[in-house]
Design an enzyme around this catalytic site. Structure first.
Site, PDB file in Angstrom:
ATOM      1  N   LEU A  99      -4.118  -5.881  -5.000  1.00 33.39           N
ATOM      2  CA  LEU A  99      -3.075  -4.862  -4.948  1.00 33.39           C
ATOM      3  C   LEU A  99      -1.820  -5.355  -4.203  1.00 33.39           C
ATOM      4  CD1 LEU A  99      -2.596  -1.869  -5.739  1.00 33.39           C
ATOM      5  CD2 LEU A  99      -3.272  -1.273  -3.406  1.00 33.39           C
ATOM      6  N   ASP A 100      -0.664  -5.234  -4.847  1.00 31.01           N
ATOM      7  CA  ASP A 100       0.629  -5.608  -4.252  1.00 31.01           C
ATOM      8  C   ASP A 100       0.704  -7.088  -3.868  1.00 31.01           C
ATOM      9  OD1 ASP A 100       1.364  -2.952  -4.552  1.00 31.01           O
ATOM     10  OD2 ASP A 100       0.824  -2.421  -2.510  1.00 31.01           O
ATOM     11  N   GLU A 101      -0.147  -7.897  -4.482  1.00 24.16           N
ATOM     12  CA  GLU A 101      -0.191  -9.320  -4.136  1.00 24.16           C
ATOM     13  C   GLU A 101       0.207 -10.202  -5.313  1.00 24.16           C
ATOM     14  OE1 GLU A 101      -0.937 -10.872  -1.315  1.00 24.16           O
ATOM     15  OE2 GLU A 101      -1.562  -9.179  -0.080  1.00 24.16           O
ATOM     16  N   GLY A 159       0.802  -1.224   0.000  1.00 31.83           N
ATOM     17  CA  GLY A 159       0.000   0.000   0.000  1.00 31.83           C
ATOM     18  C   GLY A 159       0.828   1.264   0.000  1.00 31.83           C
TER      19      GLY A 159
END
Lengths: 290, 290, 290, 290
Positions: free
Chosen positions: D233-235, D207
């Protein structure tokens, strides 16, 4: 899985002039005989046009009995391609001798890995040119033999060491900060089977007192290098290297302190690769199939 | 020189609200009393406006006797600036207890450093919740006490441990892969004096089985973190972290194997900084004067 | 805060024979004149008994006007202690010339940092012995001067370069993979003001074609080294070094490719330390107050 | 040799359920049709029992014409083993679009590699949600399109972007510090073809504002992570990660400064692996055949 595998396996290390179809032929040989390949890695050196391969397979249900695999492989495959090869079996533990002098950090690190079961290896004896580390060996319950060496008795002592090593079926030797040059004659008894740790980032600072030299030169990083021992001092094929940052604040004593941790981890990493049969030497360079 | 220093020295660790002239005042105090400063490091946290300082000086010919330095310093300097300070003397060895469970790699690494004289520290006892590592303790000649812990007896067992630790004048505690959460009550007996090693790169993968989580997430680097223990699990101030590269080839078992080396080196690095009195905790962050 | 600081500050770099009370005297000088110290770092080289110090303070409300600080400091402090010192002001931007040949990666990296405002520095000109990189310079809007050099015209061309550099008030020079040895005479015009990047982990592989040598030697790590240029080729005081792992799979071309990233980051790190006035050279070693 | 190879080659990326004899069958297919294998790497995921392979061979004299290789391979091999595969030809350059916002360091790094010929790739356009970096694009002569995005127009703008990307035959997208979340719908147009750089060591600090979080947590190492973008997100699957040491001296601004270098190198390394067709995604993890 690369690490420990409880199943009975064979590992084949091969090199030969590069030719078409080698991978296919070798994997066919294993497949056709009911072997289940666990790991396969190959490498072609384009400058030398040499082919390198490591393959590891499960022996359960393999049609050829273990003691015959070499013969069959040689006859059906290796001879045709001019392969130089070695086969190793997970069930036969490597037997490792450790040479030490007065510094204990690498010895502790090696022995704690053996004693804790981290490595599947036997250590029948520790050899030293000094008495100092006998208590460490005793704490781990390993026989400790001292061979004091000077200019006069060197050859004679080395011959005794070799005899002792052969009697114990030692398959490879670790120089764990052993501060004595090994003769070429000795080395020839254990080609690519003697692993040394040098306390610098080779080829920088070969020879004696590398930390002092590193301090004097004002480098910002120091290193350690484990390599197979050859007749040329600190010139053998490199297995593992690692480094650590230093600064202007670090005295020679700080370099020595930081270097100890590097040395033991680098040496043990090299020993692990060797035990796992992941190393192949060619032209004074080491292929490490990791 | 940062490493070993055979001379008798004092080390002062200070923090206080940032004000003008602190460095001048403290160094004046030492100079005026004939102290020869060996190392001085200071740091100002601009976000919090807090001043941190570590100074280390030779006690030979120092005008104030060791046992009076604290009183003099407090009266003449510390009170005026609102300093929180601690003084340590090289002649008084720290006394370290080690807590373990079943994994031996960190314990071996710590004990070999103590036994070889690498660290100037005393280890009066090892505490465990399991019998497994008694032989390792015996090999190094250190008393080993087992306190099996379950939900029912936890508080009672911890109270016995605290009593034992106090009886042995233990000044700080190492959790060397001790697989048992320490209660807040216990921690309060040893504030910023309990060092843990967590087998991940915190704050990634706190809690149980971090290598499994790292494998599952597909990270390309794994880490280890040593930190002071606080009531919030894996949330305490970090002292040292380090990492190692991994690849898709590495199984969970490979991560565990590579992680062991990280864990022991990271933990021992943190212990070294602590023993050398190079650490100061403020606001859940650690100043490491290295 | 170490990074960018918008306030007007002065930075003093000092070295002198180690004596008692230096830190106190210098900080007193700043305090008494209403300076607010932002950063202070000192180091004593115990082998040489030399004291090094960097101190950085806010000039707002400082009693001594900037142009007089040197005189006052020299008279009141430096002369007494035999200090060699330099003072720098944040408001006076360093002026940097870049020397290149045919490889562009370091040049791009330097110019993009300047153009994006990452560094507070001016680049009045780029000098080359080849035409190749003129388009890169043009893209960034920086004058590009070519001085082809051969054995006959070398001294003459260098004299022209020096004149040009002086005319542009260049304070320091970056050799960004400039493939031409600078003469001692040239170097003497910019002592400790010429920064080179060498594409190896010095002192390993000095001179030409280090990646080829590294490949041939079979090292497992390659490095890059930025250093101040002295009359002894690749022997000057080291500012920054860094390394990257390689394996048997990497060809010479792979080393060159991986090395490019190292070279540009290492060179730019050294330039940053230099611009920030964090470097002090003594006895062919570099103190980097980072 | 892994790096640049001037010969015309094909690269096949395969995965399928693990079965005996796959390597043999694939290499046989290439050998029998006169292909000379340059690189072969395979990997078996033992937990999932999935086989992965990358093989790269010279097309000169290959019996099957390039445009038919896929069909022949599918018919004779892939269908039988249930393979999911892709074939790439060195002669067809990948076409890359770059998305940026206001920060320029990654953009400079990418463009300088393209412009200098370090990468064999085409960049038909740069897309941004802000005007700021237009001058950088202009300096490198690449078209720059701005699509300002807010909550209301997001879907509409993304549709325009997709159309533009398709019109330019863009095969993959780099988010070079693009500060705008991409919708799942957009991502589905480019599955495993969008590479992001996140400025932390994921899964730590996902994040916004990871450097601020890292500072607050007091970590001793910061990192950067490049990954394929997925709807979480960001995964997404991680391609490359790297880290750098920090200390208590480093402010948030220092972390941001040090992070910039990490971000650009990590992102460019991931792009290189992608361009070289060395990456395979399975189960949210990335196989990188490096």
């Amino acid at each position: 899985m690369k690490g420990n595998n409880s199943k009975s396996t064979a590992t084949l290390l091969i090199h030969c002039p590069d030719q078409k179809g080698i991978v296919a032929k070798v994997t066919e040989f294993i497949d056709n005989n009911n072997g289940n390949i666990i790991e396969l890695d190959e490498h072609v050196d384009r400058e030398e046009d040499v082919f390198f391969m490591r393959v590891n397979w499960e022996l359960q249900n393999f049609l050829i009995p273990a003691e015959k695999i070499g013969e069959f492989f040689d006859t059906q495959i290796a001879a045709k391609y001019g392969m130089i090869w070695n086969i190793y079996f997970s069930e036969k533990k490597p037997r490792m001798a450790i040479f030490v002098s007065k510094m204990s950090h690498c010895l502790y690190d090696l022995l704690s890995r053996v004693q804790s079961g981290e490595w599947d290896v036997e250590v029948p004896l520790i050899i030293s040119n000094h008495e100092d580390l006998r208590p460490v060996a005793r704490g781990f319950g390993i026989p400790f033999q001292v061979f004091p060496i000077n200019a006069e008795n060197k050859r004679e002592q080395e011959m005794k060491e070799i005899e002792l090593l052969k009697n114990h079926n030692v398959s490879f030797i670790i120089l764990a900060r052993y501060m004595q040059v090994i003769s070429e004659e000795f080395i020839n008894h254990f080609p690519n089977q003697i692993i040394n740790i040098h306390h610098s980032f080779l080829p920088a600072f070969p020879g004696a007192k590398p930390y002092h030299s590193a301090y004097k030169r004002g480098v910002k990083i120091i290193g350690a290098t484990s390599h197979y021992v050859t007749a040329d001092l600190d010139e053998g094929p490199i297995i593992v290297q690692d480094v650590v940052n230093i600064s202007h604040k670090d005295s020679v004593e700080d370099l020595i302190r930081k270097g100890r941790d590097l040395e033991k981890i680098v040496l043990s990493s090299a020993v692990y690769q060797h035990i796992q049969r992941r190393t192949l030497v060619y032209n004074n360079r080491t292929i490490v199939f990791s």
